[in-house]
Write a protein that holds these residues in place. Structure first.
Motif, PDB file in Angstrom:
ATOM      1  N   GLY A 182       0.825  -1.198   0.000  1.00  0.00           N
ATOM      2  CA  GLY A 182       0.000   0.000   0.000  1.00  0.00           C
ATOM      3  C   GLY A 182       0.860   1.249   0.000  1.00  0.00           C
ATOM      4  N   ILE A 183       1.953   1.210   0.772  1.00  0.00           N
ATOM      5  CA  ILE A 183       2.890   2.331   0.799  1.00  0.00           C
ATOM      6  C   ILE A 183       3.637   2.413  -0.521  1.00  0.00           C
ATOM      7  CG2 ILE A 183       4.935   3.262   1.938  1.00  0.00           C
ATOM      8  CD1 ILE A 183       3.978   1.903   4.511  1.00  0.00           C
ATOM      9  N   GLN A 184       4.076   1.261  -1.041  1.00  0.00           N
ATOM     10  CA  GLN A 184       4.830   1.246  -2.282  1.00  0.00           C
ATOM     11  C   GLN A 184       4.009   1.825  -3.433  1.00  0.00           C
ATOM     12  OE1 GLN A 184       8.031   0.425  -2.553  1.00  0.00           O
ATOM     13  NE2 GLN A 184       8.083   0.030  -0.364  1.00  0.00           N
ATOM     14  N   ALA A 185       2.711   1.620  -3.410  1.00  0.00           N
ATOM     15  CA  ALA A 185       1.872   2.064  -4.516  1.00  0.00           C
ATOM     16  C   ALA A 185       1.856   3.575  -4.651  1.00  0.00           C
ATOM     17  CB  ALA A 185       0.453   1.548  -4.325  1.00  0.00           C
ATOM     18  N   ALA A 186       2.161   4.282  -3.564  1.00  0.00           N
ATOM     19  CA  ALA A 186       2.157   5.737  -3.599  1.00  0.00           C
ATOM     20  C   ALA A 186       3.480   6.303  -4.095  1.00  0.00           C
ATOM     21  CB  ALA A 186       1.865   6.276  -2.200  1.00  0.00           C
ATOM     22  N   ASP A 213      -7.086   0.830  -0.237  1.00  0.00           N
ATOM     23  CA  ASP A 213      -6.035   1.850  -0.332  1.00  0.00           C
ATOM     24  C   ASP A 213      -5.742   2.194  -1.793  1.00  0.00           C
ATOM     25  OD1 ASP A 213      -5.856   1.846   2.397  1.00  0.00           O
ATOM     26  OD2 ASP A 213      -4.040   0.603   2.489  1.00  0.00           O
ATOM     27  N   LEU A 214      -5.682   1.176  -2.627  1.00  0.00           N
ATOM     28  CA  LEU A 214      -5.404   1.405  -4.046  1.00  0.00           C
ATOM     29  C   LEU A 214      -6.524   2.224  -4.692  1.00  0.00           C
ATOM     30  CD1 LEU A 214      -4.021  -2.083  -5.100  1.00  0.00           C
ATOM     31  CD2 LEU A 214      -2.777   0.083  -5.160  1.00  0.00           C
ATOM     32  N   LYS A 215      -7.768   1.848  -4.404  1.00  0.00           N
ATOM     33  CA  LYS A 215      -8.896   2.571  -5.004  1.00  0.00           C
ATOM     34  C   LYS A 215      -8.910   4.032  -4.553  1.00  0.00           C
ATOM     35  CE  LYS A 215     -11.810  -1.538  -5.500  1.00  0.00           C
ATOM     36  NZ  LYS A 215     -13.000  -2.279  -5.025  1.00  0.00           N
ATOM     37  N   TYR A 216      -8.546   4.266  -3.303  1.00  0.00           N
ATOM     38  CA  TYR A 216      -8.498   5.646  -2.807  1.00  0.00           C
ATOM     39  C   TYR A 216      -7.422   6.447  -3.534  1.00  0.00           C
ATOM     40  CZ  TYR A 216      -7.619   9.573   0.318  1.00  0.00           C
ATOM     41  OH  TYR A 216      -7.425  10.830   0.820  1.00  0.00           O
ATOM     42  N   MET A 217      -6.237   5.864  -3.695  1.00  0.00           N
ATOM     43  CA  MET A 217      -5.154   6.572  -4.373  1.00  0.00           C
ATOM     44  C   MET A 217      -5.464   6.791  -5.850  1.00  0.00           C
ATOM     45  SD  MET A 217      -1.659   5.185  -2.564  1.00  0.00           S
ATOM     46  CE  MET A 217      -2.164   3.491  -2.345  1.00  0.00           C
ATOM     47  N   ILE A 218      -6.154   5.826  -6.473  1.00  0.00           N
ATOM     48  CA  ILE A 218      -6.567   5.996  -7.863  1.00  0.00           C
ATOM     49  C   ILE A 218      -7.525   7.168  -7.991  1.00  0.00           C
ATOM     50  CG2 ILE A 218      -7.898   4.957  -9.746  1.00  0.00           C
ATOM     51  CD1 ILE A 218      -6.773   2.228  -8.770  1.00  0.00           C
ATOM     52  N   SER A 219      -8.447   7.290  -7.040  1.00  0.00           N
ATOM     53  CA  SER A 219      -9.420   8.394  -7.081  1.00  0.00           C
ATOM     54  C   SER A 219      -8.722   9.739  -6.940  1.00  0.00           C
ATOM     55  CB  SER A 219     -10.468   8.230  -5.977  1.00  0.00           C
ATOM     56  OG  SER A 219      -9.894   8.406  -4.687  1.00  0.00           O
ATOM     57  N   LEU A 220      -7.668   9.800  -6.127  1.00  0.00           N
ATOM     58  CA  LEU A 220      -6.912  11.045  -5.996  1.00  0.00           C
ATOM     59  C   LEU A 220      -6.206  11.387  -7.296  1.00  0.00           C
ATOM     60  CD1 LEU A 220      -5.296  10.638  -2.458  1.00  0.00           C
ATOM     61  CD2 LEU A 220      -7.278  12.021  -3.087  1.00  0.00           C
ATOM     62  N   TRP A 230      -8.664   6.274 -18.504  1.00  0.00           N
ATOM     63  CA  TRP A 230      -9.007   4.902 -18.155  1.00  0.00           C
ATOM     64  C   TRP A 230      -9.133   4.787 -16.644  1.00  0.00           C
ATOM     65  CZ3 TRP A 230     -10.798   0.317 -19.196  1.00  0.00           C
ATOM     66  CH2 TRP A 230     -10.378  -0.806 -18.481  1.00  0.00           C
ATOM     67  N   ARG A 231     -10.221   4.228 -16.189  1.00  0.00           N
ATOM     68  CA  ARG A 231     -10.413   4.004 -14.759  1.00  0.00           C
ATOM     69  C   ARG A 231      -9.757   2.679 -14.388  1.00  0.00           C
ATOM     70  NH1 ARG A 231     -13.883   6.043 -10.974  1.00  0.00           N
ATOM     71  NH2 ARG A 231     -15.091   7.152 -12.565  1.00  0.00           N
ATOM     72  N   VAL A 232      -8.642   2.755 -13.711  1.00  0.00           N
ATOM     73  CA  VAL A 232      -7.839   1.569 -13.414  1.00  0.00           C
ATOM     74  C   VAL A 232      -8.588   0.660 -12.440  1.00  0.00           C
ATOM     75  CG1 VAL A 232      -5.632   0.718 -12.526  1.00  0.00           C
ATOM     76  CG2 VAL A 232      -5.730   2.901 -13.760  1.00  0.00           C
ATOM     77  N   PRO A 233      -8.903  -0.564 -12.849  1.00  0.00           N
ATOM     78  CA  PRO A 233      -9.605  -1.473 -11.936  1.00  0.00           C
ATOM     79  C   PRO A 233      -8.644  -2.127 -10.946  1.00  0.00           C
ATOM     80  CG  PRO A 233      -9.264  -2.550 -14.046  1.00  0.00           C
ATOM     81  CD  PRO A 233      -8.725  -1.158 -14.194  1.00  0.00           C
ATOM     82  N   VAL A 234      -9.189  -2.527  -9.833  1.00  0.00           N
ATOM     83  CA  VAL A 234      -8.443  -3.273  -8.819  1.00  0.00           C
ATOM     84  C   VAL A 234      -9.092  -4.645  -8.707  1.00  0.00           C
ATOM     85  CG1 VAL A 234      -7.711  -3.388  -6.412  1.00  0.00           C
ATOM     86  CG2 VAL A 234      -7.855  -1.159  -7.572  1.00  0.00           C
ATOM     87  N   VAL A 235      -8.325  -5.673  -9.030  1.00  0.00           N
ATOM     88  CA  VAL A 235      -8.855  -7.036  -9.063  1.00  0.00           C
ATOM     89  C   VAL A 235      -8.142  -7.877  -8.011  1.00  0.00           C
ATOM     90  CG1 VAL A 235      -9.271  -9.066 -10.498  1.00  0.00           C
ATOM     91  CG2 VAL A 235      -9.253  -6.785 -11.542  1.00  0.00           C
ATOM     92  N   LYS A 236      -8.899  -8.628  -7.245  1.00  0.00           N
ATOM     93  CA  LYS A 236      -8.309  -9.521  -6.248  1.00  0.00           C
ATOM     94  C   LYS A 236      -8.241 -10.947  -6.806  1.00  0.00           C
ATOM     95  CE  LYS A 236     -11.227  -8.372  -2.987  1.00  0.00           C
ATOM     96  NZ  LYS A 236     -11.900  -8.335  -1.668  1.00  0.00           N
TER      97      LYS A 236
END
Length: 320
Positions: A182-186, A213-220, A230-236
């Motif tokens: 989550g930290i690395q993604a930022a 966390d990823l979806k929040y950072m994508i929204s920012l 493109w709205r980047v999807p988050v897939v588990k």
């Protein structure tokens, strides 16, 4: 490594056999690329009319997130759609032989006997950015050989492996819960790298929080963009059990459709070709210059400054 000189007839024959689906011919062409054969211009000219059809998918992420397992699962998913799939698994180089150190083909043994799958490990040979310098030309070989999907799995060295963006049509960034991702993604522009985020090992605690966390950072990130994006999807996923892979394939297909609709696919491929041309030109110029040791010595001794040395190098007049 030296390579025996091949004739134009040999190259033409190799390309024909590769297009007929012969794995040995495909492997031989990639070897010519990796070894820097003098016949590469002939190879490139023979391949050019047959390229531009394959979907190139990049897979990157920190070590331990399950890149090879996910690649293996994606290959299986695409084969279920009757797609021919090629994999380039870029590994660190052995300090002794210069060859691929990990050998991802060992971890993809499920597909070893499948004629619709071709897997090649390539060494970085000291090249930074998570890829081998030969990867772009290897992609051309596989594209011309008629593969529908080419998956490029990067070396997994961390935040430096951003070159995959320049090569892939769609880039998957893998993360896993409990690894600080989550930290690395930022950091390091990783939000700009990903076309699809995949939270693998989603059966572990913390997977839902990592996805949030990823979806929040994508929204920012979207707030700073103008025009269509493109709205980047988050897939588990749990790649080891093939869970969630259908959704990953669906997200890749949706991204391809979005790029085609908005002209992004053409733009990406133009940038890819431009970068490839520039890299070849720079390498040719560097080879023409020859060693710079003498100029470096004069700079160190204070006889020349670096700018003057560079001008001498470019002019070819190494002695003013």
């Amino acid at each position: 490594m030296s390579l025996a000189v091949a004739t134009a007839v040999d190259v033409a024959g190799l390309v024909d056999r590769a297009r007929d689906g012969e794995p040995r011919a495909v492997a031989r062409l990639i070897s010519l690329v990796e070894q820097g054969s003098a016949q590469l211009p002939l190879v490139a000219a023979a391949l050019a009319p047959h390229t531009g059809h394959a979907r190139v998918i990049g897979i990157t992420g920190a070590p331990g997130v399950g890149k090879s397992t996910s690649t293996n699962a994606l290959v299986r998913a695409f084969r279920e759609q009757d797609k021919r799939v090629a994999v380039i698994a870029v590994d660190p180089s052995s300090p002794f032989s210069g060859g691929a150190l990990l050998g991802d083909r060992v971890r993809m043994g499920d597909h070893a006997t499948d004629p619709g799958v071709f897997i090649r490990s390539m060494a970085t040979r000291g090249h930074l950015g998570g890829l081998s310098w030969a990867t772009p030309q290897a992609l051309r070989v596989l594209d011309a050989a008629g593969f529908d999907v080419i998956i490029v799995e990067t070396v997994g060295v961390g935040q430096s492996e951003v070159e995959i963006v320049a090569l892939a049509d769609t880039t998957l960034v893998l993360l896993a819960p409990g690894m600080g991702d989550g930290i690395q993604a930022a950091k390091a522009g990783i939000l700009e790298i990903a076309d699809v985020f995949v939270v693998n090992k989603a059966d572990r605690d913390g997977a839902d929080q990592t996805a949030r966390d990823l979806k929040y950072m994508i929204s920012l990130g979207r707030k700073d963009r103008e025009g269509p994006s493109w709205r980047v999807p988050v897939v588990k996923t749990v790649a080891a059990r093939m869970e969630g892979l259908d959704r990953v394939v669906e997200a890749i297909t949706e991204h391809q459709s979005w790029m085609a609709e908005h002209g992004e696919l053409t733009e990406r491929r133009l940038r890819r070709a431009g970068a490839e041309i520039e890299a070849i030109a720079v390498e040719r110029v560097r080879t023409r210059f020859g060693p710079v040791d003498q100029l470096a010595k004069r700079v160190v001794e204070g006889e020349l400054d670096p700018f003057a040395a560079a001008e001498l190098l470019i002019s070819g007049n190494l002695r003013p």
